[in-house]
Design an enzyme around this catalytic site. Structure first.
Site, short mmCIF file in Angstrom:
data_model
loop_
_atom_site.label_atom_id
_atom_site.label_comp_id
_atom_site.label_asym_id
_atom_site.label_seq_id
_atom_site.Cartn_x
_atom_site.Cartn_y
_atom_site.Cartn_z
N THR A 267 38.76 34.59 36.17
CA THR A 267 37.36 34.98 36.34
C THR A 267 36.42 34.11 35.50
OG1 THR A 267 37.74 36.68 34.65
CG2 THR A 267 37.86 37.37 36.95
N PHE A 391 31.74 43.31 36.14
CA PHE A 391 32.90 43.63 35.31
C PHE A 391 33.56 44.94 35.70
CE2 PHE A 391 30.51 40.62 32.67
CZ PHE A 391 31.53 39.75 32.30
N CYS A 398 36.25 45.82 32.91
CA CYS A 398 37.02 44.77 32.24
C CYS A 398 37.03 44.95 30.73
CB CYS A 398 36.44 43.40 32.61
SG CYS A 398 37.22 42.02 31.76
#
Length: 1036
Positions: A267, A391, A398
């Site tokens: 990512t 996220f 995350c």
């Protein structure tokens, strides 16, 4: 009362599986959103999936009291590798809660701060690598993947992959990508299929085993040689749940390591890649980032919190391109009613599509534009709840966000502080590659050092240069020459060709010239040599490789340079003709520059090449006079050796395939042949409705044969070209003369005045020489330009001219790319485009033979299955259908100008069929007769659906005195005014000289009548409207 969810028609057994491309899953969901709206249902085998795309729906399902993360489809398959690691674990699994408690402290503020030295260590390796290879092509995703993989491994496990010391990417990355892709594909097959695909399954399991072995080896090494480093690995090995005292098993440690290695670098490398792309596409933003980082002598951990603008750039990048493009939820209750009355059930998966959430026009102003400023001064903090979700959501969001953010701030700051960056291909438009995450595909840059930064770099190392031998030879040839810098801005290739021509002739006048893009001149315009700028305008905007330079000039730097500017354009674009060259010329003068000669003006609708030749000659005469120098090199710089390979233009390197070619209209006395092609795009490319397809054609064989005949060459003659200066020709090895003439040069370009002068001097017949010289006078425009007389035509008319083949080639410019409006919509097929065009094959205006359009005849003669050198090019950012399908649109076209509007209407018809509400869609179309009304059957079908209202007029048929589209517009002026008041957008496509000018005049008249004002005021009103409501795409 509940409402039924829109859904595509199902196929027996597999449901809607065919609607989804496993390699472009996110783009498939976005395409379906454009067809069915912000909420729709899919059935995959026996599983129902609800897809949500706007803030109202997504805000509702982000309520963790009612919804939870669901491990479904591809993530279930990914558990084969990731087990019950944080990303692939079910929330109810004990190891998820245990790992979350143990690992959360590892991502606290102090822990992340302590990782800064390791992050700087890896970042310095990237900077050093780029520093040592200036000018080399850099595969952005490859390099940034090396950066983020090495960073997460060193910071978390004190392990070095040493990716920057290897030629190829570490084997771990290949195995990881293979597992991610195959997991996604396995989720879209029947379980029986996966069972029967034994070879694929064995390979898949071997890749997983390799990933596991890498993690296990790191753990074994740590257990064998323990240390007291407070990294993630020690926390996993030694950490305990403070409440229960439980520890993570070795198996779960493996799963957590794999989770961090995969998610922790994929990512972030995507985020940094997208950020660099958007900075290059938005030079003003790039300049602001440079200003911010230049405030600090070196980047330290304390500097990062002060980089507010870079922070906003990263947030805006994740808005437009969330690298984890969505997440999946499920209802905790048996059924829940969503806003609008839509019911979802507990067994259904709910996919949140972030691409559309982050572009919801109710939340974001100018949603498609890259505007970091929206994230500053409380803008980010004041966003509505759950409107920015890159996220993830809630407790399943995350865990490594602080780590990724510090790493991204540092890497981007160092790159921008240390380097000027530019596209390898300035026309590159974003293409997406998806595994579990998304990244740009085919994105390459070049860098040049700006300044040394606060990291240790060995400055004594000589950069590797693949062309050392060639360069040293050139230095020997040019050591007595003075330096000259030539910079160009070019989209179609004409200005680049002019720059190359100027550089190749510079040694004849005592100069050794370098050629580069204008963007490469940012902060580096030389003040010790002549600086020559050759550039065009593109609809009033700078060319793709000149945008950064324009932003640089706007910052008003001090430029005490000697310079000259040559501008290219077409006089039909009245309002923007020469806009950019004029601006550059004036800005440099204002900044302290000294003009060598007056700005040159090249009109592609006139004596384009002749104007450049005259300006070039004036430039060299002035420089030679100022320096008191004579010609240094007088011999011919290009020679050809006759002796008994794929062209390599940097403009286009990809190939598509012709799928279908058909004649729409057969040629008559008044109508040319009109053709329709279907072309499969090069791999990885897609397009937007209204975009162009750029084509690199070959010259018609009829013209090539004429040239060969004129110079007594056969079709199989081989030539070897020797050139002591830069050239676009293949040099120093045998190549077919036929191939050179077919694919490298413009053969039909009108001869320039300078070239007429040259040919006249070479005529052995004095009478012919006089006749040629006379053409350079007042008759040039009528006898040469208007009749399109080429060099070849002239040689055939004046046979005594003793011009060699080498001299002939030196006169010819390089073959240019041609752009055609795409006449289809990606909602029809995102990988295939259609083109609609006239085939120009008419009696020559000179009265001798036929005149062949280069690109149209090239396309017309292709056969199905042939490869085509082509690439998608973005059109004007406003020349697309509005995102809001309810906005009315009015399209005005004549002839093949209907091409982009077929795509517009095809798109709206598809959306209407899928249940979307569409606004009034009106097409004003003019052609000669009913027989050349293009796609009339399709428009009739779309009209019957209610997708479009077509208003046509035929110039060769009586229609109550109306002959052209502007006549229809004037008759409907009250309706036009009413549509404008309802927010309609207006589009025109066709000949700039005819349709463009006539429609503009008509609109001015309509405005003047309705507003009761004069034409001057009406013109100003139209110019204001043109900023966002009136969009024109006209051709010469």
């Amino acid at each position: 009362m509940t409402r039924a969810l829109p859904q595509p028609q199902e196929t027996f057994l597999i449901g809607n599986l065919r609607e989804l491309d496993p390699d472009r899953f996110s783009e498939s969901l976005q395409r379906l959103q454009e067809l069915y709206g912000d909420i729709y249902r899919l059935t995959i085998f026996k599983t129902n999936v609800v897809v949500l795309s706007n803030h109202e729906f997504i805000n509702f399902v982000c309520d963790e009291s009612k919804f939870d993360k669901k491990i479904a489809a591809g993530l279930l398959e990914l558990r084969n590798a990731g087990g019950d690691g944080l990303f692939t674990a079910h929330t109810s699994e004990p190891n998820w809660k245990l790992a979350h408690k143990i690992l959360m402290p590892a991502f606290g503020p102090q822990a992340i701060r302590d990782m800064f030295p390791a992050m700087m260590d890896i970042c310095s390796q990237l900077i050093l690598r780029w520093e040592r290879f200036p000018g080399e092509e850099i595969d952005v995703c490859d390099n940034l993947t090396r950066l983020t993989l090495d960073t997460i491994a060193l910071c978390s496990f004190n392990y070095r992959f040493n990716s920057f010391y290897q030629k190829t990417m570490h084997r771990f990355v290949d195995a990881m990508i293979n597992v991610l892709v195959e997991s996604g594909r396995r989720a879209q097959r029947f379980s029986l299929q996966n069972t029967l695909m034994m070879t694929t399954t064995r390979w898949y399991n071997n890749e997983i085993a390799y990933l596991h072995n890498v993690c296990d080896e790191i753990v074994r090494e740590r257990r064998k040689n323990p240390n007291d480093v407070k990294d993630l690995l020690n926390r996993m090995i030694n950490g305990k749940d403070p409440e229960t005292g439980y520890q993570l098993s070795d198996e779960n440690i493996r799963y957590q390591m794999l989770t961090f290695l995969v998610a922790g670098h994929e990512t972030t490398s995507g985020l940094l890649s997208f950020a660099l792309y958007y900075l290059l596409k938005n030079p003003h933003t790039l300049q602001k980032v440079q200003v911010e980082v230049d405030q600090y002598g070196e980047i330290t951990v304390d500097t990062l919190s002060k980089l507010k603008y870079i922070d906003a750039v990263l947030k805006e990048t994740l808005r437009l391109q969330p690298t984890a493009p969505g997440f999946i939820l499920t209802s905790k209750e048996d059924s829940v009613i969503l806003p609008g009355g839509y019911e979802v059930h507990k067994d259904e998966s709910i996919i949140v599509v972030l691409h559309k959430l982050h572009r919801d026009p109710k939340i974001w102003d100018r949603p498609e534009e890259f505007v970091p400023e929206r994230m500053l001064n409380g803008g980010f903090e004041n966003l509505p709840l759950n409107s920015w979700k890159p996220f993830g959501n809630g407790q399943r969001s995350c865990i490594g966000r602080p780590f990724a953010w510090q790493e991204s701030l540092l890497a981007l700051a160092l790159v921008i502080k240390h380097f000027n960056i530019e596209f390898v291909d300035p026309s590159y438009d974003l293409r997406i590659k998806q595994t579990l995450t998304i990244k740009p595909e085919g994105f390459k840059i070049r860098v040049r050092s700006r300044q040394r930064v606060g990291i240790l770099l060995d400055t004594n190392i000589t950069p590797v240069n693949k062309a050392t031998e060639k360069t040293s030879k050139q230095k020997d040839d040019t050591k007595h020459l003075r330096p000259m810098a030539i910079f160009f801005g070019s989209n179609s290739g004409s200005c680049e060709s002019f720059a190359a021509t100027l550089a190749s002739e510079a040694p004849l006048y005592g100069y050794n010239a370098t050629v580069a893009t204008l963007d490469s001149a940012v902060n580096s315009l030389p003040n010790d040599q002549p600086t020559i700028i050759i550039t065009a305008s593109y609809e009033g905007n700078p060319c793709e490789n000149a945008k950064q330079f324009m932003a640089y000039l706007e910052s008003k730097p001090k430029l005490e340079i000697n310079y000259a500017v040559f501008g290219a354009g077409h006089h039909d674009w009245v309002n923007t003709y020469q806009k950019i060259p004029i601006y550059i010329d004036q800005m440099i003068e204002n900044a302290g520059g000294t003009r060598i000669i007056e700005r040159g003006v090249g009109d592609s609708g006139g004596d384009f090449y002749g104007a450049f030749e005259a300006w070039k000659e004036n430039l060299f005469q002035t420089l030679r006079k100022d320096n008191g120098e004579h010609n240094i090199i007088s011999e011919e710089k290009l020679s050809i050796e006759i002796v008994n390979l794929k062209r390599n233009f940097e403009q286009i390197t990809d190939s598509g395939i012709l799928l279908q070619s058909k004649v729409l209209v057969k040629a008559t006395e008044i109508v040319p042949t009109i053709k329709h092609l279907e072309i499969k795009l090069p791999k990885g490319q897609t397009y937007r409705t209204g975009d162009y397809l750029a084509i690199l054609p070959s010259n018609p064989v009829e013209i090539v044969y004429r040239v060969l005949k004129r110079f007594n060459l056969s079709t199989d003659t081989q030539v070897k070209i020797h050139c002591s200066t830069n050239t676009f020709f293949p040099t120093n090895h045998p190549v077919s003369a036929f191939d050179i003439l077919s694919g490298y040069v413009e053969l039909a370009q009108p001869i320039s005045k300078k070239q007429i002068e040259t040919l006249a001097a070479l005529c052995k017949d004095e009478k012919e020489a006089v006749q040629l010289k006379n053409l350079n006078g007042d008759t040039y425009e009528t006898e040469i330009l208007n009749k399109r007389i080429s060099i070849l035509d002239t040689l055939e008319l004046y046979s005594s001219c003793d011009l060699s083949f080498a001299q002939y080639l030196r006169m010819l410019p390089s073959l240019r790319v041609r752009q055609y409006s795409i006449s289809s919509s990606p909602l029809w097929n995102s990988e295939v485009v259609t083109l609609t065009f006239d085939v120009l094959n008419v009696p020559a205006l000179s009265g001798s033979g036929q005149y062949f359009g280069v690109a149209s005849n090239y396309l017309a003669n292709l056969r199905e299955g042939n490869q085509i050198s082509c690439s998608v090019r973005a059109s004007n950012t406003r020349f697309h259908p509005p995102e809001d399908t309810t906005i009315p649109i009015v399209m005005i076209a004549a002839g093949t100008g209907i091409a982009p509007f077929r795509g517009f209407i095809q798109e709206r018809a598809a959306q209407l069929v899928c249940g979307r509400n569409i606004g009034s869609t009106i097409l004003y179309y003019g052609c000669r007769s009913q027989e050349d009304f293009l796609y009339s059957n399709e428009f009739e079908k779309w009209s019957s659906l209610g997708a479009v209202q077509v208003k046509s007029v035929f110039s060769r048929q009586s229609n109550n005195g109306k002959k052209y589209v502007q006549d229809l517009l004037w008759e409907d002026r009250n309706e036009i005014a009413s549509l404008y008041c309802k927010g309609a957008r207006f589009y025109t496509c066709g000949s700039g000289r005819k349709v463009g000018a006539s429609v503009k005049t008509c609109f001015i008249k309509i405005i003047a009548e309705i507003k009761q004002c004069n034409e001057e005021e009406a013109t100003k009103i139209l110019e204001k409207i043109s900023c966002d409501r009136y969009n024109v795409d006209v051709f010469a």
